[in-house]
Enzyme design. Structure first.
Site, PDB file in Angstrom:
ATOM      1  N   LYS A 164       1.031  -1.072   0.067  1.00 48.30           N
ATOM      2  CA  LYS A 164       0.085   0.009   0.300  1.00 48.30           C
ATOM      3  C   LYS A 164       0.787   1.265   0.017  1.00 48.30           C
ATOM      4  O   LYS A 164       0.575   2.243  -0.612  1.00 48.30           O
ATOM      5  CB  LYS A 164      -1.001  -0.159   1.283  1.00 48.30           C
ATOM      6  N   GLN A 194      -4.808  -1.402   9.328  1.00 49.54           N
ATOM      7  CA  GLN A 194      -4.868  -2.641   8.761  1.00 49.54           C
ATOM      8  C   GLN A 194      -5.363  -3.809   9.772  1.00 49.54           C
ATOM      9  O   GLN A 194      -5.055  -3.892  10.991  1.00 49.54           O
ATOM     10  CB  GLN A 194      -3.188  -3.202   8.477  1.00 49.54           C
ATOM     11  N   ASP A 250     -11.293   2.778   3.584  1.00 47.30           N
ATOM     12  CA  ASP A 250     -11.550   1.356   3.362  1.00 47.30           C
ATOM     13  C   ASP A 250     -12.829   1.093   3.162  1.00 47.30           C
ATOM     14  O   ASP A 250     -13.534  -0.234   2.842  1.00 47.30           O
ATOM     15  CB  ASP A 250     -11.042   0.590   4.686  1.00 47.30           C
TER      16      ASP A 250
HETATM   17  N1  GUN Z   1      -6.801  -6.806   6.102  1.00 45.11           N
HETATM   18  C1  GUN Z   1      -7.074  -7.465   4.912  1.00 45.11           C
HETATM   19  N2  GUN Z   1      -7.762  -6.828   3.931  1.00 45.11           N
HETATM   20  C2  GUN Z   1      -7.815  -5.488   4.196  1.00 45.11           C
HETATM   21  C3  GUN Z   1      -8.138  -4.320   3.760  1.00 45.11           C
HETATM   22  O1  GUN Z   1      -8.864  -4.316   2.758  1.00 45.11           O
HETATM   23  N3  GUN Z   1      -8.151  -3.167   4.795  1.00 45.11           N
HETATM   24  C4  GUN Z   1      -7.601  -3.273   6.017  1.00 45.11           C
HETATM   25  N4  GUN Z   1      -7.645  -2.248   6.579  1.00 45.11           N
HETATM   26  N5  GUN Z   1      -7.128  -4.320   6.612  1.00 45.11           N
HETATM   27  C5  GUN Z   1      -7.381  -5.560   5.728  1.00 45.11           C
END
Ligand code: GUN
Length: 278
Positions: free
Chosen positions: A52, A96, A119
């Site tokens: 990311k 996350q 998100d």
């Molecule tokens: N953990 C697995 N997929 C995601 C996601 O799309 N966003 C976040 N914040 N955590 C995750």
């Protein structure tokens, strides 16, 4: 012959488009900044977070990185989120998941300002999706709609079956397909006669979380199959929820693992970050 839907290529196209837009907006004095919070050092989370941050750098979005210890308390994390909520330099906040067990994920997600919730997990954004108003949408299902559209797969009027009902994928996926005028059915672990339902699907979205669970007996000839899963098989090779070798020859189009849905999630996160800053 079936089409392999190349998520890597489509994600790259989207990132290129965003990179150009960000460069133009920056010239007008706009800025873009995503705060990324990771609690603990789960190896998979570290890989995702790293990707990311890399995508942010590529597109021209600043990223602020918060790496907190596994022992971080809920209160400490809430305080950080509150601080970022009121920081005008920060456009997006991403915590996350999963979080360590002493922290209530739901509480943390609801503490993020909805207009920084890139998100799309906050109840306000989920509610907006549900009633068709503007808001952030969860990146993986948003990416799947882009995969379908950019691969010229028509959704309107089609039988769309989603296997899985998670808050992150299954539920928003169903709502997005409905928004595109698909006829949507959601299956899950308690669904009876699941194959009878999946065999009706023109578009089958698989998010069951079990390696190679879906074989050709679940799939209608000529269907489009989207595989959301990512696992390691017995030989440590990456695989999805779909048994690709068995299923692909019966489809008209299918996503591979890796290189299908995965790259789209990050591309759409970047899309969400840029939307906010507009
Ligand atoms: N953990 C697995 N997929 C995601 C996601 O799309 N966003 C976040 N914040 N955590 C995750």
């Amino acid at each position: 012959m079936y089409q392999i839907i190349d998520g890597k290529k489509i994600a790259q196209e989207i990132k290129e488009e965003l990179r150009e837009k960000v460069a133009a907006w920056k010239e007008q004095g706009k800025h873009f900044c995503l705060a990324v919070i990771q609690v603990g050092n789960d190896p998979a989370s570290s890989v995702y977070v790293g990707n990311k941050k890399k995508a942010c750098a590529y597109i021209g979005i600043d990223s602020l990185s918060y790496e907190l210890s596994e022992e971080t308390s809920q209160q400490e994390l809430l305080e950080l989120v509150e601080k970022l909520n009121v920081d005008d330099k920060v456009n997006g906040i991403l915590v996350q998941l999963p979080l360590p067990k002493q922290i209530d994920e739901h509480k943390i997600i609801q503490a993020i300002a909805p207009d920084k919730d890139v998100d799309g997990f906050h109840e306000k954004n989920v509610g907006a999706l549900c009633v068709g108003s503007k808001g952030y949408v969860s990146c993986t299902p948003l990416g799947i709609i882009q995969l379908l559209k950019r691969s010229k797969v028509e959704i309107e009027g089609k039988n769309c079956v989603v296997i899985g009902r998670s808050n992150i994928v299954g539920k928003p996926m169903a709502l997005l397909l409905l928004r595109e005028n698909g006829t949507v059915t959601v299956c899950h672990s308690r669904t009876q006669n699941i194959k009878e339902i999946t065999k009706q699907a023109d578009i089958l979205i698989v998010a069951v979380g079990k390696p190679q669970f879906i074989d050709d007996s679940y799939v209608k000839e000529g269907a489009v199959v989207i595989d959301v899963g990512i696992h390691r098989d017995a030989n440590n090779k990456l695989c999805g929820d779909v048994d690709f070798e068995k299923v692909a020859p019966h489809t008209s189009a299918i996503t591979p693992v890796p290189g299908g849905v995965g790259p789209m999630t990050i591309a759409m996160l970047m899309y969400n970050c840029v939307q906010n800053a507009m």
